[in-house]
Design a protein around this motif. Sequence first.
Motif, PDB file in Angstrom:
ATOM      1  N   LEU A 250      13.442   1.458  12.981  1.00 18.69           N
ATOM      2  CA  LEU A 250      13.921   0.105  12.683  1.00 18.69           C
ATOM      3  C   LEU A 250      13.341  -0.375  11.362  1.00 18.69           C
ATOM      4  N   ASN A 251      14.174  -1.015  10.522  1.00 22.22           N
ATOM      5  CA  ASN A 251      13.623  -1.583   9.295  1.00 22.22           C
ATOM      6  C   ASN A 251      12.892  -2.880   9.607  1.00 22.22           C
ATOM      7  N   LEU A 252      12.161  -3.412   8.652  1.00 21.31           N
ATOM      8  CA  LEU A 252      11.302  -4.582   8.884  1.00 21.31           C
ATOM      9  C   LEU A 252      12.100  -5.807   9.301  1.00 21.31           C
ATOM     10  N   ASN A 253      13.307  -5.967   8.750  1.00 19.34           N
ATOM     11  CA  ASN A 253      14.143  -7.113   9.111  1.00 19.34           C
ATOM     12  C   ASN A 253      14.527  -7.058  10.590  1.00 19.34           C
ATOM     13  N   HIS A 254      14.955  -5.899  11.053  1.00 19.79           N
ATOM     14  CA  HIS A 254      15.332  -5.750  12.462  1.00 19.79           C
ATOM     15  C   HIS A 254      14.103  -5.821  13.366  1.00 19.79           C
ATOM     16  N   GLN A 255      12.965  -5.352  12.863  1.00 14.31           N
ATOM     17  CA  GLN A 255      11.733  -5.470  13.645  1.00 14.31           C
ATOM     18  C   GLN A 255      11.417  -6.938  13.917  1.00 14.31           C
ATOM     19  N   SER A 256      11.620  -7.777  12.900  1.00 12.05           N
ATOM     20  CA  SER A 256      11.352  -9.215  13.030  1.00 12.05           C
ATOM     21  C   SER A 256      12.241  -9.838  14.104  1.00 12.05           C
ATOM     22  N   LYS A 257      13.514  -9.459  14.122  1.00 17.87           N
ATOM     23  CA  LYS A 257      14.452 -10.024  15.103  1.00 17.87           C
ATOM     24  C   LYS A 257      14.167  -9.503  16.504  1.00 17.87           C
ATOM     25  N   LEU A 258      13.760  -8.247  16.589  1.00 21.86           N
ATOM     26  CA  LEU A 258      13.381  -7.703  17.886  1.00 21.86           C
ATOM     27  C   LEU A 258      12.150  -8.414  18.430  1.00 21.86           C
ATOM     28  N   LEU A 259      11.200  -8.689  17.559  1.00 27.22           N
ATOM     29  CA  LEU A 259       9.985  -9.391  17.961  1.00 27.22           C
ATOM     30  C   LEU A 259      10.318 -10.761  18.546  1.00 27.22           C
ATOM     31  N   ARG A 260      11.244 -11.479  17.908  1.00 31.14           N
ATOM     32  CA  ARG A 260      11.616 -12.810  18.401  1.00 31.14           C
ATOM     33  C   ARG A 260      12.213 -12.733  19.806  1.00 31.14           C
ATOM     34  N   HIS A 287       8.264   9.670  17.668  1.00 26.09           N
ATOM     35  CA  HIS A 287       7.514  10.896  17.359  1.00 26.09           C
ATOM     36  C   HIS A 287       6.521  10.633  16.232  1.00 26.09           C
ATOM     37  N   LYS A 288       6.554   9.397  15.690  1.00 20.34           N
ATOM     38  CA  LYS A 288       5.639   9.048  14.603  1.00 20.34           C
ATOM     39  C   LYS A 288       4.387   8.371  15.152  1.00 20.34           C
ATOM     40  N   ASN A 289       3.363   8.307  14.333  1.00 24.56           N
ATOM     41  CA  ASN A 289       2.140   7.580  14.673  1.00 24.56           C
ATOM     42  C   ASN A 289       2.325   6.126  14.255  1.00 24.56           C
ATOM     43  N   LEU A 290       2.575   5.237  15.212  1.00 27.28           N
ATOM     44  CA  LEU A 290       2.887   3.841  14.882  1.00 27.28           C
ATOM     45  C   LEU A 290       1.726   3.140  14.184  1.00 27.28           C
ATOM     46  N   ALA A 291       0.506   3.480  14.592  1.00 24.11           N
ATOM     47  CA  ALA A 291      -0.657   2.852  13.946  1.00 24.11           C
ATOM     48  C   ALA A 291      -0.674   3.189  12.457  1.00 24.11           C
ATOM     49  N   GLU A 292      -0.350   4.449  12.122  1.00 21.64           N
ATOM     50  CA  GLU A 292      -0.290   4.852  10.715  1.00 21.64           C
ATOM     51  C   GLU A 292       0.865   4.154  10.004  1.00 21.64           C
ATOM     52  N   LYS A 295      -0.268   0.768   9.002  1.00 18.94           N
ATOM     53  CA  LYS A 295      -1.133   0.827   7.816  1.00 18.94           C
ATOM     54  C   LYS A 295      -0.324   1.018   6.538  1.00 18.94           C
ATOM     55  N   LYS A 296       0.756   1.783   6.631  1.00 19.03           N
ATOM     56  CA  LYS A 296       1.604   2.038   5.462  1.00 19.03           C
ATOM     57  C   LYS A 296       2.524   0.864   5.137  1.00 19.03           C
ATOM     58  N   GLY A 297       2.566  -0.132   6.037  1.00 16.19           N
ATOM     59  CA  GLY A 297       3.444  -1.278   5.818  1.00 16.19           C
ATOM     60  C   GLY A 297       4.869  -1.048   6.278  1.00 16.19           C
ATOM     61  N   ASN A 298       5.091   0.027   7.026  1.00 17.68           N
ATOM     62  CA  ASN A 298       6.439   0.342   7.502  1.00 17.68           C
ATOM     63  C   ASN A 298       6.757  -0.278   8.852  1.00 17.68           C
ATOM     64  N   PHE A 299       5.719  -0.769   9.543  1.00 14.82           N
ATOM     65  CA  PHE A 299       5.925  -1.323  10.880  1.00 14.82           C
ATOM     66  C   PHE A 299       5.080  -2.580  11.044  1.00 14.82           C
ATOM     67  N   ARG A 300       5.694  -3.617  11.602  1.00 13.25           N
ATOM     68  CA  ARG A 300       5.000  -4.904  11.744  1.00 13.25           C
ATOM     69  C   ARG A 300       3.837  -4.791  12.728  1.00 13.25           C
ATOM     70  N   GLU A 301       2.711  -5.333  12.326  1.00 12.78           N
ATOM     71  CA  GLU A 301       1.532  -5.266  13.182  1.00 12.78           C
ATOM     72  C   GLU A 301       1.720  -6.089  14.455  1.00 12.78           C
ATOM     73  N   TYR A 304       3.876  -4.235  16.787  1.00 16.40           N
ATOM     74  CA  TYR A 304       3.100  -3.098  17.297  1.00 16.40           C
ATOM     75  C   TYR A 304       2.302  -3.496  18.532  1.00 16.40           C
ATOM     76  N   TYR A 305       1.591  -4.623  18.436  1.00 19.28           N
ATOM     77  CA  TYR A 305       0.784  -5.058  19.578  1.00 19.28           C
ATOM     78  C   TYR A 305       1.648  -5.586  20.720  1.00 19.28           C
ATOM     79  N   ARG A 306       2.827  -6.104  20.392  1.00 15.31           N
ATOM     80  CA  ARG A 306       3.734  -6.617  21.429  1.00 15.31           C
ATOM     81  C   ARG A 306       4.285  -5.469  22.283  1.00 15.31           C
ATOM     82  N   ILE A 307       4.610  -4.334  21.650  1.00 13.32           N
ATOM     83  CA  ILE A 307       5.282  -3.259  22.381  1.00 13.32           C
ATOM     84  C   ILE A 307       4.324  -2.193  22.905  1.00 13.32           C
ATOM     85  N   MET A 308       3.092  -2.177  22.408  1.00 13.02           N
ATOM     86  CA  MET A 308       2.199  -1.060  22.722  1.00 13.02           C
ATOM     87  C   MET A 308       1.984  -0.916  24.225  1.00 13.02           C
TER      88      MET A 308
END
Length: 448
Positions: A250-260, A287-292, A295-301, A304-308
């Motif tokens: 998911l790109n950052l824009n869609h991540q934001s809407k999913l979070l809401r 299959h990716k390391n979400l924590a990484e 850190k790379k700025g590819n996934f909203r922090e 991350y904590y909401r879905i973990m």
Amino acid sequence: MSAYNIFIVEDDTWYGEILQYHISLNPDYKVTRFETAKDCLNKLYLQPDLITIDFKLPDMTGDRLYKKIRESNSQVPVIIVSSQENIAVAVNLLKMGVSDYLVKDEGTEELLWNSIIRIRETQALKQEVAQLREELGQKFSFEKTLIGQSDALKRIFGIMEKATKTNINVSISGETGTGKEVVAKAIHYNNERRKKPFVAVNMAAIPSELVESELFGFEKGAFTGAVARKPGKFEEANGGTIFLDEIAELNLNHQSKLLRVLQEREVVRIGGNEKINLDIRLIVATHKNLAEEVKKGNFREDLYYRIMGLPIELPPLRDRGNDVLILAKYFLDDFAKQNKLGAITIAEDAKEKLLRYQFPGNIRELKSIIDLAAVMCDNNIIKAGDITFNAIRRDDSFIMEQQTLKQHTCDIIKHYLKKNNNDVIATAKMLDIGKSTIYKMMQLGELN
């Protein structure tokens, strides 16, 4: 088979008798008639399969009676039969959840007959789906879905067992082919939500411009091509589980809407204003390391904590030891049965070859290898030569099997010979070895 129990609530005795007579023509129907709302409510303990209500009763309006019935029985379908032709009243009742709204006229008996048939068929389908889900839940016992006896797998069973006890979010990680969706289904079908939908969505397979409409749905006319309302995957999963596979795509824009949506526990279809409350269990996988990725700025922090929730890391097949052979036998028996090949066995040299291999494609790759070997083998015995590894590997990666140094050396030389069109001198220069070494290996058949 027990009779289909129908209540008719109609204060006009003559009209009520007509409806009762017409419906009773079906010998499978047991029809009971009431002239007041109170009499109907007092008999709800008889568990009717369907109720028809006159909208204007002497002691209660149809909409109020409908609400009272719902308080006692939330599942029984209700048909309103009324002289009211007010469209607004009909629309409001249908929004409340009545199954049908019929206006009294000369064709009402036939319309009611057909409506009951449709409702009964829908009820039968729902019961069938519920039964299938129950059976599916039994098939999804952990030991039947995840084959193996390794300690690594037993640890996963323990975590999965904890996941079934509550509705905590679950995040599944692991290499491609390790069985993430299988684990998600097993958790769902062993949880209290097992009779509700399990909706799987592969985020990597949805074009970016369609993600919102796919997840959240849309109203008619919301955009070009939206010719009708379409519920999104979250609506489809309401009451059950939504599984978002490859969520890191998911790109950052869609991540934001999913979070809401996850925070508010509600969704609004594209082009609409109605807020739809959600009661879902969320399971995600990657299959990716979400924590990484955070850190790379590819996934909203915050996402991350909401879905973990409860993390489950699936081990690669190469770390599961003898499970390779257990799975190989399972796939082999299944393939042989489906293709009527009879019993097929795996020879010792083939087993050793399987155990040495690293399986970069994990369980999915193993199944493909075994299916092919079953076809290629002779006399229903799979030997080492029947097993072909077709792993996609990078040009600089030769560590696919647990081999001796000499075997790896042969692989490297064969690779560069092929790359140099079998030019021995060019290959020797590239690898900084003597050309006589390569010639000698060729003479000994080590590079075949």
